[in-house]
Motif scaffolding. Structure first.
Motif, mmCIF file in Angstrom:
data_model
loop_
_atom_site.group_PDB
_atom_site.id
_atom_site.type_symbol
_atom_site.label_atom_id
_atom_site.label_comp_id
_atom_site.label_asym_id
_atom_site.label_seq_id
_atom_site.Cartn_x
_atom_site.Cartn_y
_atom_site.Cartn_z
ATOM 1 N N SER A 116 18.453 -1.022 -25.067
ATOM 2 C CA SER A 116 17.608 0.161 -25.289
ATOM 3 C C SER A 116 16.309 -0.327 -25.910
ATOM 4 C CB SER A 116 18.284 1.149 -26.235
ATOM 5 O OG SER A 116 19.353 1.801 -25.603
ATOM 6 N N VAL A 117 15.214 0.005 -25.284
ATOM 7 C CA VAL A 117 13.905 -0.461 -25.751
ATOM 8 C C VAL A 117 12.945 0.717 -25.804
ATOM 9 C CG1 VAL A 117 11.912 -1.912 -25.181
ATOM 10 C CG2 VAL A 117 14.226 -2.794 -24.840
ATOM 11 N N ARG A 118 12.148 0.768 -26.844
ATOM 12 C CA ARG A 118 11.096 1.774 -26.939
ATOM 13 C C ARG A 118 9.847 1.083 -27.498
ATOM 14 N NH1 ARG A 118 12.682 5.405 -32.329
ATOM 15 N NH2 ARG A 118 12.076 3.788 -33.864
ATOM 16 N N TYR A 119 8.749 1.806 -27.565
ATOM 17 C CA TYR A 119 7.575 1.223 -28.210
ATOM 18 C C TYR A 119 6.943 2.246 -29.146
ATOM 19 C CZ TYR A 119 4.916 3.721 -24.532
ATOM 20 O OH TYR A 119 4.409 4.667 -23.686
ATOM 21 N N ARG A 120 6.220 1.688 -30.100
ATOM 22 C CA ARG A 120 5.303 2.482 -30.924
ATOM 23 C C ARG A 120 3.896 2.038 -30.529
ATOM 24 N NH1 ARG A 120 5.249 2.256 -36.416
ATOM 25 N NH2 ARG A 120 6.003 0.116 -36.498
ATOM 26 N N LEU A 121 3.051 2.994 -30.256
ATOM 27 C CA LEU A 121 1.739 2.691 -29.694
ATOM 28 C C LEU A 121 0.644 3.462 -30.413
ATOM 29 C CD1 LEU A 121 0.669 2.663 -25.954
ATOM 30 C CD2 LEU A 121 -0.308 4.374 -27.462
ATOM 31 N N ARG A 122 -0.475 2.764 -30.640
ATOM 32 C CA ARG A 122 -1.692 3.476 -31.043
ATOM 33 C C ARG A 122 -2.871 2.738 -30.418
ATOM 34 N NH1 ARG A 122 -2.561 2.312 -37.539
ATOM 35 N NH2 ARG A 122 -2.532 0.034 -37.454
ATOM 36 N N CYS A 123 -3.868 3.481 -30.011
ATOM 37 C CA CYS A 123 -4.997 2.908 -29.293
ATOM 38 C C CYS A 123 -6.281 2.989 -30.119
ATOM 39 C CB CYS A 123 -5.182 3.588 -27.936
ATOM 40 S SG CYS A 123 -3.803 3.296 -26.808
ATOM 41 N N ALA A 124 -7.245 2.203 -29.703
ATOM 42 C CA ALA A 124 -8.497 2.095 -30.450
ATOM 43 C C ALA A 124 -9.299 3.387 -30.383
ATOM 44 C CB ALA A 124 -9.330 0.948 -29.906
ATOM 45 N N ASP A 125 -9.912 3.704 -31.503
ATOM 46 C CA ASP A 125 -10.881 4.801 -31.585
ATOM 47 C C ASP A 125 -12.075 4.232 -32.325
ATOM 48 O OD1 ASP A 125 -12.331 7.015 -33.061
ATOM 49 O OD2 ASP A 125 -10.944 8.222 -31.889
ATOM 50 N N LEU A 126 -13.220 4.178 -31.664
ATOM 51 C CA LEU A 126 -14.363 3.445 -32.203
ATOM 52 C C LEU A 126 -14.758 3.865 -33.609
ATOM 53 C CD1 LEU A 126 -16.898 2.838 -29.304
ATOM 54 C CD2 LEU A 126 -15.471 1.200 -30.518
ATOM 55 N N ARG A 127 -14.731 5.142 -33.903
ATOM 56 C CA ARG A 127 -15.192 5.593 -35.211
ATOM 57 C C ARG A 127 -14.048 5.739 -36.203
ATOM 58 N NH1 ARG A 127 -20.050 3.991 -36.193
ATOM 59 N NH2 ARG A 127 -20.999 3.799 -34.151
ATOM 60 N N ALA A 128 -12.884 6.238 -35.725
ATOM 61 C CA ALA A 128 -11.763 6.459 -36.653
ATOM 62 C C ALA A 128 -10.945 5.194 -36.847
ATOM 63 C CB ALA A 128 -10.867 7.583 -36.146
ATOM 64 N N GLY A 129 -11.095 4.232 -35.943
ATOM 65 C CA GLY A 129 -10.329 2.994 -36.066
ATOM 66 C C GLY A 129 -9.167 2.971 -35.099
ATOM 67 N N TRP A 130 -8.102 3.588 -35.495
ATOM 68 C CA TRP A 130 -6.924 3.696 -34.640
ATOM 69 C C TRP A 130 -6.535 5.165 -34.485
ATOM 70 C CZ3 TRP A 130 -5.350 -0.402 -32.050
ATOM 71 C CH2 TRP A 130 -5.438 -1.695 -32.608
ATOM 72 N N ASP A 131 -5.979 5.498 -33.297
ATOM 73 C CA ASP A 131 -5.330 6.789 -33.122
ATOM 74 C C ASP A 131 -4.039 6.801 -33.938
ATOM 75 O OD1 ASP A 131 -6.107 7.145 -29.575
ATOM 76 O OD2 ASP A 131 -7.208 7.716 -31.395
ATOM 77 N N ASP A 132 -3.379 7.942 -33.899
ATOM 78 C CA ASP A 132 -2.063 8.012 -34.544
ATOM 79 C C ASP A 132 -1.014 7.302 -33.695
ATOM 80 O OD1 ASP A 132 -2.779 11.435 -35.477
ATOM 81 O OD2 ASP A 132 -3.096 9.569 -36.604
ATOM 82 N N TRP A 133 0.038 6.831 -34.365
ATOM 83 C CA TRP A 133 1.150 6.210 -33.643
ATOM 84 C C TRP A 133 1.876 7.259 -32.805
ATOM 85 C CZ3 TRP A 133 1.757 1.125 -33.354
ATOM 86 C CH2 TRP A 133 1.320 0.302 -34.405
ATOM 87 N N THR A 134 2.254 6.859 -31.591
ATOM 88 C CA THR A 134 3.181 7.670 -30.792
ATOM 89 C C THR A 134 4.373 6.791 -30.451
ATOM 90 O OG1 THR A 134 2.096 7.053 -28.710
ATOM 91 C CG2 THR A 134 1.360 9.074 -29.772
ATOM 92 N N VAL A 135 5.532 7.435 -30.312
ATOM 93 C CA VAL A 135 6.762 6.695 -30.046
ATOM 94 C C VAL A 135 7.292 7.126 -28.686
ATOM 95 C CG1 VAL A 135 9.080 6.162 -30.870
ATOM 96 C CG2 VAL A 135 7.242 6.625 -32.518
ATOM 97 N N SER A 136 7.662 6.161 -27.900
ATOM 98 C CA SER A 136 8.154 6.487 -26.561
ATOM 99 C C SER A 136 9.645 6.798 -26.600
ATOM 100 C CB SER A 136 7.917 5.295 -25.627
ATOM 101 O OG SER A 136 8.855 4.258 -25.929
ATOM 102 N N GLY A 137 10.143 7.231 -25.454
ATOM 103 C CA GLY A 137 11.587 7.350 -25.303
ATOM 104 C C GLY A 137 12.169 6.000 -24.918
ATOM 105 N N ASP A 138 13.468 6.000 -24.600
ATOM 106 C CA ASP A 138 14.131 4.755 -24.200
ATOM 107 C C ASP A 138 13.636 4.349 -22.821
ATOM 108 O OD1 ASP A 138 17.657 3.722 -24.096
ATOM 109 O OD2 ASP A 138 15.798 2.692 -23.584
#
Lengths: 128, 284
Positions: free
Chosen positions: A103-125
């Motif tokens: 079972s594998v999932r990821y936690r992801l956040r992407c770049a936002d030029l002014r705020a730095g990083w977006d919020d973390w999102t978590v995937s399903g399996d």
């Protein structure tokens, strides 16, 4: 007089050029702005994969599981993930490598030029 | 402000520093533009002609033959590549960069100074003829060169004064892009280190924008600036920007001090002399 005019004119271009571009947002490319690497890597995401171990989720390195450096320093297309869709695809590759029952999932956040990083999102399996 | 302007306009001093700038900028120009100008790289007549002319004028600039004309021609050709080929011709990737603009400005300002009076074939020939001018001249463009370097730091810091950079996120993203992966750098604690570096970068750039004008700034901030630019050079592709900026620190030293050091290192005799006392000159 010509020296004075030249001095003041050059100084004004130096002083007002970046002000016009970086403060007022005037897009006059003949004036120089001093932004270095302002928009480089602006579409990259931080993606941390996790595998279920019992009741917990533990970090699993895609770099290690897939041995990305087996043929030397991997190209950017292998190293950088720029979207959740790409993260899904890479996650499923980890599932294949770990075999049935993983079972594998990821936690992801992407770049936002002014705020730095977006919020973390978590995937399903990703292995289902 | 008016007093500062008058002082800058009347500034006269040793031209040894100007000669050093002329030589160094010519060599940096080769490192920056050779790949864009060589015939194996560009094949249309205009680019080939400009590239050839740039090589010829910059060679003359480096050795100091017909220095003032050569430096002026070099500045004009650089302006042609930046604004002509780059901005008007759409070749921005090749010609329009922070470091190519800074190089253009620096060469242009050196062209406005008596750059033939020191460290040049022109001076050697004049000495042979017995009509060499003193190694002194009007240095008002040097004040503008200092201003330009300071503004690079100030506006660079201004651009980074936001949450995105100061939180460390932008540096983390850039380092992931060049040195790491979507997992970050494979160095424990790297994210924290990059956050500290981000704040330090902005603080240092603001400090350099002001401090380079003062002896205390040159003493304490220049070494930090050199390390800062070395780290950038090793981490991300910046072309000649790092070495060019560090080289231009030379412009902040009092010209008489540069001449004294040059004479001492080269084993020379008495100073070039001049109307100002040493202390007055050092105050600049």
């Amino acid at each position: 007089m010509s020296r004075r005019v030249a001095f003041v004119a050059i100084a004004l271009v130096m002083l007002l050029g970046p002000f016009a571009r970086q403060v007022l947002g005037i897009n006059a490319t003949a004036l120089r702005e001093w932004r270095m690497y302002g928009t480089r890597a602006d579409d990259s995401c931080r993606v941390l994969f996790e595998r279920r171990v019992g009741e917990d989720w533990q970090r699993v390195s895609r770099w290690d599981v897939l041995d990305l450096a087996a043929d030397g320093w991997p190209k950017r297309g292998l190293r950088i993930i720029t979207s959740p869709r790409a993260a899904d695809r890479h996650g499923r590759a980890i599932c294949e490598a770990l075999g049935d029952g993983a079972s594998v999932r990821y936690r992801l956040r992407c770049a936002d030029l002014r705020a730095g990083w977006d919020d973390w999102t978590v995937s399903g399996d990703l292995c289902r | 402000m008016r007093a500062l302007l008058e002082r800058a306009l009347r500034w006269e001093g040793s031209t040894v520093l100007v000669g050093l700038l002329r030589v160094g900028l010519g060599l940096l120009l080769w490192a920056e533009h050779a790949r864009n100008s060589a015939w194996w790289k560009v094949h249309d007549p205009l680019h080939m002609a400009v590239g050839t002319a740039l090589l010829a004028s910059s060679m003359a600039m480096v050795v100091g033959w017909r220095s003032r004309v050569a430096t002026g021609a070099t500045a004009a050709l650089l302006a042609g590549t930046y604004f002509g080929f780059g901005l008007l011709g759409g070749e921005t990737e090749k010609y329009v960069h922070a470091h190519s603009y800074l190089l253009l400005v620096a060469v242009g300002l050196v062209a406005l100074m008596p750059n033939d009076r020191s460290l040049s074939v022109d001076r050697w020939l004049a000495l042979e003829r017995g009509d060499a001018a003193p190694q002194r001249g009007a240095l008002w463009p040097l004040a503008l060169l200092r201003l330009q370097v300071a503004l690079v730091y100030f506006w660079g810091a201004f651009d980074k004064t936001n949450v995105g950079f100061l939180s460390g996120a932008r540096l983390q993203q850039i380092m992931d892009w060049y040195l790491g992966s979507h997992e970050g750098l494979r160095v424990p604690g790297s994210d924290l280190l990059l956050t500290v570096s981000s704040v330090g970068t902005v603080a240092l750039e603001y400090a350099l924008a002001v401090g380079l004008f003062f002896p205390w700034g040159r003493r304490w901030l220049m070494p930090l600036g050199v390390l800062f630019h070395a780290a950038i050079y090793l981490s991300v592709p910046v072309g000649t920007f790092s070495i060019l900026t560090v080289f231009l620190y030379l412009a902040f030293f009092p010209p008489e001090q540069v001449e004294r050091v040059a004479r001492r290192v080269l084993g020379g005799g008495a100073r070039g002399g001049g109307s100002r006392s040493d202390k007055d000159a050092e105050a600049r």
